[in-house]
Design an enzyme around this catalytic site. Structure first.
Site, PDB file in Angstrom:
ATOM      1  CD  GLU A  21      43.921  58.058  46.840  1.00  0.00           C
ATOM      2  OE1 GLU A  21      44.127  59.042  47.574  1.00  0.00           O
ATOM      3  OE2 GLU A  21      43.629  56.920  47.257  1.00  0.00           O
ATOM      4  CB  ILE A  77      29.506  54.894  33.003  1.00  0.00           C
ATOM      5  CG1 ILE A  77      30.901  55.403  32.570  1.00  0.00           C
ATOM      6  CG2 ILE A  77      28.445  55.191  31.940  1.00  0.00           C
ATOM      7  CD1 ILE A  77      31.006  56.892  32.274  1.00  0.00           C
ATOM      8  CD  GLN A 132      27.952  50.314  34.162  1.00  0.00           C
ATOM      9  OE1 GLN A 132      28.079  49.095  34.076  1.00  0.00           O
ATOM     10  NE2 GLN A 132      27.782  50.931  35.322  1.00  0.00           N
ATOM     11  CE1 TYR A 139      28.387  59.041  26.150  1.00  0.00           C
ATOM     12  CE2 TYR A 139      27.126  57.131  26.908  1.00  0.00           C
ATOM     13  CZ  TYR A 139      27.222  58.275  26.146  1.00  0.00           C
ATOM     14  OH  TYR A 139      26.151  58.673  25.383  1.00  0.00           O
ATOM     15  N   GLY A 140      33.219  55.557  29.364  1.00  0.00           N
ATOM     16  CA  GLY A 140      34.273  55.399  30.373  1.00  0.00           C
ATOM     17  C   GLY A 140      35.656  55.687  29.807  1.00  0.00           C
ATOM     18  CB  THR A 141      37.270  54.679  26.616  1.00  0.00           C
ATOM     19  OG1 THR A 141      37.175  53.307  26.993  1.00  0.00           O
ATOM     20  CG2 THR A 141      38.572  54.915  25.873  1.00  0.00           C
ATOM     21  CB  ALA A 151      36.898  48.387  38.103  1.00  0.00           C
ATOM     22  CB  VAL A 152      41.547  44.794  37.563  1.00  0.00           C
ATOM     23  CG1 VAL A 152      42.911  44.544  36.938  1.00  0.00           C
ATOM     24  CG2 VAL A 152      41.696  45.047  39.057  1.00  0.00           C
TER      25      VAL A 152
HETATM   26  N1  ACO Z   1      35.965  44.739  33.311  1.00  0.00           N
HETATM   27  C1  ACO Z   1      36.635  44.540  32.156  1.00  0.00           C
HETATM   28  N2  ACO Z   1      36.512  45.298  31.082  1.00  0.00           N
HETATM   29  C2  ACO Z   1      35.639  46.326  31.152  1.00  0.00           C
HETATM   30  C3  ACO Z   1      34.885  46.605  32.302  1.00  0.00           C
HETATM   31  C4  ACO Z   1      35.077  45.766  33.418  1.00  0.00           C
HETATM   32  N3  ACO Z   1      34.411  45.963  34.555  1.00  0.00           N
HETATM   33  N4  ACO Z   1      34.106  47.680  32.062  1.00  0.00           N
HETATM   34  C5  ACO Z   1      34.363  48.049  30.805  1.00  0.00           C
HETATM   35  N5  ACO Z   1      35.296  47.222  30.270  1.00  0.00           N
HETATM   36  C6  ACO Z   1      35.887  47.293  28.946  1.00  0.00           C
HETATM   37  C7  ACO Z   1      34.891  47.402  27.841  1.00  0.00           C
HETATM   38  O1  ACO Z   1      34.478  46.130  27.401  1.00  0.00           O
HETATM   39  C8  ACO Z   1      35.688  48.146  26.795  1.00  0.00           C
HETATM   40  O2  ACO Z   1      36.540  47.251  26.092  1.00  0.00           O
HETATM   41  P1  ACO Z   1      36.812  47.433  24.508  1.00  0.00           P
HETATM   42  O3  ACO Z   1      37.506  48.768  24.396  1.00  0.00           O
HETATM   43  O4  ACO Z   1      37.682  46.282  24.196  1.00  0.00           O
HETATM   44  O5  ACO Z   1      35.469  47.425  23.875  1.00  0.00           O
HETATM   45  C9  ACO Z   1      36.574  49.064  27.624  1.00  0.00           C
HETATM   46  O6  ACO Z   1      36.661  48.478  28.909  1.00  0.00           O
HETATM   47  C10 ACO Z   1      36.018  50.454  27.762  1.00  0.00           C
HETATM   48  O7  ACO Z   1      34.635  50.390  27.923  1.00  0.00           O
HETATM   49  P2  ACO Z   1      33.743  51.677  28.083  1.00  0.00           P
HETATM   50  O8  ACO Z   1      32.461  51.475  27.345  1.00  0.00           O
HETATM   51  O9  ACO Z   1      34.522  52.892  27.744  1.00  0.00           O
HETATM   52  O10 ACO Z   1      33.499  51.606  29.656  1.00  0.00           O
HETATM   53  P3  ACO Z   1      32.214  52.117  30.475  1.00  0.00           P
HETATM   54  O11 ACO Z   1      31.647  53.320  29.851  1.00  0.00           O
HETATM   55  O12 ACO Z   1      31.303  50.997  30.754  1.00  0.00           O
HETATM   56  O13 ACO Z   1      32.931  52.541  31.855  1.00  0.00           O
HETATM   57  C11 ACO Z   1      33.219  51.613  34.065  1.00  0.00           C
HETATM   58  C12 ACO Z   1      33.673  51.584  32.593  1.00  0.00           C
HETATM   59  C13 ACO Z   1      33.485  53.006  34.631  1.00  0.00           C
HETATM   60  C14 ACO Z   1      34.062  50.590  34.842  1.00  0.00           C
HETATM   61  C15 ACO Z   1      31.708  51.309  34.128  1.00  0.00           C
HETATM   62  O14 ACO Z   1      31.446  50.074  33.527  1.00  0.00           O
HETATM   63  C16 ACO Z   1      31.125  51.304  35.534  1.00  0.00           C
HETATM   64  O15 ACO Z   1      30.659  52.331  36.013  1.00  0.00           O
HETATM   65  N6  ACO Z   1      31.121  50.144  36.230  1.00  0.00           N
HETATM   66  C17 ACO Z   1      30.553  50.010  37.558  1.00  0.00           C
HETATM   67  C18 ACO Z   1      31.302  50.790  38.599  1.00  0.00           C
HETATM   68  C19 ACO Z   1      32.768  50.399  38.712  1.00  0.00           C
HETATM   69  O16 ACO Z   1      33.126  49.242  38.752  1.00  0.00           O
HETATM   70  N7  ACO Z   1      33.640  51.433  38.786  1.00  0.00           N
HETATM   71  C20 ACO Z   1      35.071  51.289  39.003  1.00  0.00           C
HETATM   72  C21 ACO Z   1      35.319  50.951  40.425  1.00  0.00           C
HETATM   73  S1  ACO Z   1      37.011  51.175  40.916  1.00  0.00           S
HETATM   74  C22 ACO Z   1      37.124  52.816  41.322  1.00  0.00           C
HETATM   75  O17 ACO Z   1      36.183  53.537  41.290  1.00  0.00           O
HETATM   76  C23 ACO Z   1      38.471  53.379  41.700  1.00  0.00           C
END
Ligand code: ACO
Length: 162
Positions: A73, A79, A84, A88-90, A117-118
């Site tokens: 879970e 990040i 962001q 890095y998230g991927t 974040a969906v």
């Molecule tokens: N909604 C839609 N798409 C997104 C989002 C989002 N919130 N965040 C990133 N993406 C997309 C990016 O555009 C990218 O798309 P691409 O591959 O077509 O270019 C892809 O997802 C991957 O992007 P990364 O650069 O790898 O993502 P990042 O490093 O920003 O990490 C994360 C994503 C963890 C959601 C970060 O943006 C973050 O910390 N956000 C704030 C906290 C948050 O919302 N966390 C999740 C809460 S839910 C939970 O914790 C269970």
């Protein structure tokens, strides 16, 4: 850049990184009570996959592996603000998938994703449709209305990292 996974094992450096990660979660997940974040990140049955750059935490994913049920879970994922949308998230999620399969022996992840974040979870292959048999997770994770339950089925062979 390093991707390292630790629980609260009492080792000073790991504690320092976990505290850094807890601070990122507190800032990036403002709707989560701070005490709840600290409790889970420091809980010995949770593990955190962290991105470390120049010895600093850039982000991470805290999860609880239920090894008897072969699923994990995901509790928190974030990040740090200024790093962001740089990929890095991927990469973090790919390292987590590989570790969960090869070290923990898991086949699935479940998470309650925040509405905003969906999109990120869908890009990581998660679905809102839950195919994982309820008997394997019912009673292990609690119902929670603050998010959308999503699942990921870990591929048994795919190399997720290089
Ligand atoms: N909604 C839609 N798409 C997104 C989002 C989002 N919130 N965040 C990133 N993406 C997309 C990016 O555009 C990218 O798309 P691409 O591959 O077509 O270019 C892809 O997802 C991957 O992007 P990364 O650069 O790898 O993502 P990042 O490093 O920003 O990490 C994360 C994503 C963890 C959601 C970060 O943006 C973050 O910390 N956000 C704030 C906290 C948050 O919302 N966390 C999740 C809460 S839910 C939970 O914790 C269970």
């Amino acid at each position: 850049l390093r991707f390292l996974c630790y629980a609260n094992d009492g080792i000073d450096q790991h504690m320092i990184w976990l505290i850094g990660l807890k601070n990122i979660f507190a800032r990036q997940l403002p709707n989560m009570p701070k005490e709840y974040i600290v409790r889970l990140v420091m809980d010995r049955s949770h593990k955190s996959m962290m991105v470390i750059r120049h010895n600093n935490v850039v982000g991470g994913i805290t999860y609880r592996p239920y090894t008897s049920q072969k699923f994990g879970e995901i509790a928190f994922c974030a990040i740090t603000g200024d790093e962001q949308v740089k990929g890095y998230g991927t990469r973090l999620m790919n390292h987590l998938k590989q570790h969960a399969r090869d070290v923990d022996g898991l086949t699935h992840f479940l998470t309650y994703a925040d509405n905003n974040a969906v999109g990120y979870f869908i890009k990581q292959g998660f679905t809102k449709e839950i195919t994982f048999e309820k008997e394997r997770w019912h009673g292990y994770i609690k119902d929670y209305d603050g998010g959308i339950l999503m699942e990921y089925k870990i591929d048994p062979k795919l190399p997720y990292t290089d």
